[in-house]
Design a protein around this motif. Structure first.
Motif, short mmCIF file in Angstrom:
data_model
loop_
_atom_site.label_atom_id
_atom_site.label_comp_id
_atom_site.label_asym_id
_atom_site.label_seq_id
_atom_site.Cartn_x
_atom_site.Cartn_y
_atom_site.Cartn_z
N CYS A 59 19.37 21.19 -17.57
CA CYS A 59 19.77 22.41 -18.08
C CYS A 59 19.35 23.46 -17.51
O CYS A 59 18.06 23.61 -17.11
CB CYS A 59 19.10 22.16 -19.70
SG CYS A 59 20.00 23.32 -20.75
N THR A 60 20.22 24.71 -17.29
CA THR A 60 19.68 25.87 -16.70
C THR A 60 19.13 26.90 -17.62
O THR A 60 19.38 26.57 -19.13
CB THR A 60 20.81 26.48 -16.05
OG1 THR A 60 21.92 26.72 -16.95
CG2 THR A 60 21.39 25.39 -15.06
N GLN A 86 19.90 29.97 -22.80
CA GLN A 86 20.18 31.37 -23.18
C GLN A 86 21.39 31.08 -24.32
O GLN A 86 21.19 31.87 -25.35
CB GLN A 86 20.41 32.49 -22.17
CG GLN A 86 20.16 33.84 -22.59
CD GLN A 86 20.53 34.71 -21.53
OE1 GLN A 86 21.62 34.33 -20.96
NE2 GLN A 86 19.86 35.77 -21.56
N GLU A 87 22.61 30.52 -23.96
CA GLU A 87 23.52 30.45 -24.49
C GLU A 87 23.25 29.70 -26.01
O GLU A 87 23.62 29.94 -27.03
CB GLU A 87 24.69 29.73 -23.74
CG GLU A 87 25.38 30.65 -22.58
CD GLU A 87 25.69 32.22 -23.38
OE1 GLU A 87 26.37 32.23 -24.12
OE2 GLU A 87 25.38 33.23 -22.67
N ILE A 88 22.50 28.65 -25.55
CA ILE A 88 22.43 27.43 -26.90
C ILE A 88 21.47 28.19 -27.70
O ILE A 88 22.23 28.23 -29.03
CB ILE A 88 21.46 26.42 -26.21
CG1 ILE A 88 22.61 25.55 -25.29
CG2 ILE A 88 21.21 25.57 -27.58
CD1 ILE A 88 21.81 24.55 -24.34
N LEU A 89 20.74 29.11 -27.62
CA LEU A 89 19.82 29.71 -28.50
C LEU A 89 20.37 30.97 -29.16
O LEU A 89 20.19 31.18 -30.33
CB LEU A 89 18.34 30.06 -27.87
CG LEU A 89 17.60 28.79 -27.36
CD1 LEU A 89 16.22 29.33 -26.82
CD2 LEU A 89 17.41 27.75 -28.38
N LEU A 90 21.34 31.56 -28.32
CA LEU A 90 22.01 32.60 -28.91
C LEU A 90 23.02 31.95 -30.19
O LEU A 90 23.06 32.81 -31.17
CB LEU A 90 22.99 33.50 -27.76
CG LEU A 90 23.82 34.44 -28.43
CD1 LEU A 90 22.66 35.46 -29.09
CD2 LEU A 90 24.51 35.27 -27.36
N GLN A 91 23.76 30.88 -29.85
CA GLN A 91 24.58 30.35 -30.66
C GLN A 91 23.90 29.81 -31.87
O GLN A 91 24.45 30.24 -32.97
CB GLN A 91 25.30 29.05 -30.16
CG GLN A 91 26.27 28.79 -30.94
CD GLN A 91 27.69 28.06 -30.30
OE1 GLN A 91 27.91 28.33 -29.35
NE2 GLN A 91 27.99 27.12 -30.88
N ALA A 92 22.64 29.62 -31.77
CA ALA A 92 21.91 29.15 -32.95
C ALA A 92 21.68 30.32 -33.88
O ALA A 92 21.49 30.33 -34.98
CB ALA A 92 20.44 28.55 -32.55
N ARG A 150 31.78 34.17 -24.79
CA ARG A 150 30.76 34.21 -23.76
C ARG A 150 31.05 33.17 -23.04
O ARG A 150 31.40 31.98 -23.31
CB ARG A 150 29.20 34.13 -24.27
CG ARG A 150 28.86 35.54 -24.95
CD ARG A 150 27.59 35.32 -25.44
NE ARG A 150 26.46 34.97 -24.28
CZ ARG A 150 25.68 35.87 -23.54
NH1 ARG A 150 26.08 37.38 -23.99
NH2 ARG A 150 25.04 35.67 -22.77
N LYS A 151 31.02 33.47 -21.67
CA LYS A 151 30.63 32.33 -20.64
C LYS A 151 29.49 31.69 -20.43
O LYS A 151 28.65 31.82 -21.29
CB LYS A 151 31.22 32.94 -19.23
CG LYS A 151 32.48 33.46 -19.24
CD LYS A 151 33.01 33.38 -17.86
CE LYS A 151 34.66 33.70 -18.09
NZ LYS A 151 34.98 35.29 -18.53
N GLY A 152 29.22 30.68 -19.64
CA GLY A 152 27.53 30.25 -19.55
C GLY A 152 27.72 28.76 -19.87
O GLY A 152 27.21 27.86 -19.60
N ILE A 153 28.45 28.36 -21.15
CA ILE A 153 28.79 27.09 -21.57
C ILE A 153 29.85 27.13 -21.94
O ILE A 153 30.58 28.02 -22.68
CB ILE A 153 27.66 26.54 -22.64
CG1 ILE A 153 27.56 27.47 -23.96
CG2 ILE A 153 26.24 26.48 -22.50
CD1 ILE A 153 26.83 26.93 -25.04
N ASP A 154 30.59 25.73 -21.99
CA ASP A 154 32.15 25.74 -22.33
C ASP A 154 32.32 25.61 -23.94
O ASP A 154 31.39 25.35 -24.66
CB ASP A 154 32.78 24.63 -21.40
CG ASP A 154 32.19 23.23 -21.59
OD1 ASP A 154 31.50 23.02 -22.73
OD2 ASP A 154 32.44 22.40 -20.73
#
Lengths: 125, 125, 125, 125, 125, 125
Positions: free
Chosen positions: C86-87, C92-98, E49-53
């Protein structure tokens, strides 16, 4: 004894006179409403009831506090459970069952706290 | 018996043969992993253990499921608690204690479900 | 390899041999049931499955542990997520979605823990 | 002012210029998305709205963060509540009501944090 | 397109034009602030956002909503996950993993909802 | 009046005489402990206090019950909030703020319940 005195006696039997003394020292104008609520409602009204014994009340709290994610109170009620006759083997079963129903992370946190409580009482090899 | 068979036997003793039959009919390619998990892990591995009796295991679940806000499973384990010898008076005490620790709304929801379970068994006047 | 050995191998690949060594040292008569449960159920039974890759399993845990409010396990699985490819941008994206779904406070707590993990690995400028 | 500037001004009025300065120093490439989300969504979009005053917004947060079990944010918003004119007596009532609805353990944790905040401001005798 | 239009396009791609039409019909003076928040913040700002699909975003929501105990939104995002290319086998793995981390009751509830979604799409034998 | 009578009067003022009549009809040997707890502790002891007004108490409950995911009680206390002078615009602000702190799914559920309550009172265009 009135409700408050009954509640305070139960807390002292559950947590010990030292805990009670500390607790009374920490009482102040702000937290007194919460102290009274704990004394009169939680212990004087509910814990004072018959119908289930104190050991089961302690066990219920261990189960609920694990689910509710409240480590500080969990620690106190693990102490209380041991005082009320709960064995180390019983605690082990209770927390393992929490792994299935509350999820492994809840059980990992609860076992860690229980280990600290048991170690302080020389109940862990 | 292997773990799965032990687990299935415990579920049947807890919930009754009718429940088990229905459950098996609902098994399909999608939910089979969850059925196996329940049979083998929850019941075959954890409920099958000694150390605490089944009545206490049921009571733990009533407490945890009230805290976790999972009404469908709470209903099943209230049934199981009664099957395992928990009395109406004991359930009353357990759920009242939940009012103090999980909050009144959790207890209101749990009492309502328990009333439905008790009424269906003619255990409520 | 049996389920337990498979599980232990996955934990070691996920968390590293040092973690595994420490974990084994902390094993005792009380927590051994939980260690076995983690080895055999969590890792040997579930993580060992095909169908989704380990990177996605780590990501699921980051999402669920943020929602469940379990910071200690979140830290471990943030480590695991990085190990599984995981990069930093993906985290960053995962936690922003949270932040949107679990609420801002859950995300603030999760970002703080993630920052500590990233800083320790020199992944934060 | 744009949404971001409005949000930042509200945070500064709520938490003070020192907090804001510290917060800006901690901003980095990883957490910047969360900082922006807080500035623009939480404060610039929602806190900036009319319809209820800031004191009530602070009080809502104290209630919700107690229920959500997020002590770090609870501390910040207890500070904010005092800044926005909430009195010690009002906080006492709010947290006592949380004891009834969120359960005693949630209230015990919240009172402890509130006491630390009040003591640091010399608002506790 | 502005943020709102981008958000609305993503919702429509995720849930279908019929859902969107229904949603717009239900918009009123009271819920419009929430609709705008969903359009602009949740979808226009975060999902865009981009970064994850999008498939991963759907999967994150399935995991978080299972943990958060929000069945109505879980249903919608199970639909979205299938639309975004998540397979039935992947959903099975995701929800089985939730059994370990969120607890069996959370997974039982999530599997039941997923079965209803899959059955309505003829994806369940 | 004693604590119980004070509590019952507050419930009746909050929910109306019809609600109270229904509630009393539903009282039975099993749920009487919970009724007494609500009458004496929740309303007679806590709601009866001065220090914050009833409108704010209702608002606190709307916020906490949204966070706690208890829809049945949320509905009752949305009714109570309107009775205690909370406006539709204020409810809109409170629930929008919940979207930020409790997460969007919690707010979606709360808005849906609030819309039903408002529609039944002809407060929704």
């Amino acid at each position: 004894m009135n409700t408050r005195e009954i509640g305070r006696q139960i807390i002292e039997e559950l947590m010990g006179p030292k805990y009670m003394e500390n607790r009374d020292k920490q009482r102040n104008a702000f937290n007194s409403v919460l102290h009274d609520y704990a004394d009169e409602v939680c212990f004087g009204r509910v814990w004072a009831r018959k119908g289930i014994d104190r050991k089961l009340r302690s066990i219920l709290n261990v189960a609920m506090l694990t689910a509710l994610n409240r480590p500080a109170q969990l620690r106190s009620h693990l102490e209380g459970a041991l005082t009320n006759g709960c064995t180390v083997d019983e605690l082990q079963e209770i927390l393992l069952q929490a792994a299935v129903y509350c999820g492994l992370p809840a059980a990992v946190d609860a076992f860690r706290i229980a280990e600290e409580v048991l170690r302080a009482r020389n109940l862990l090899d």
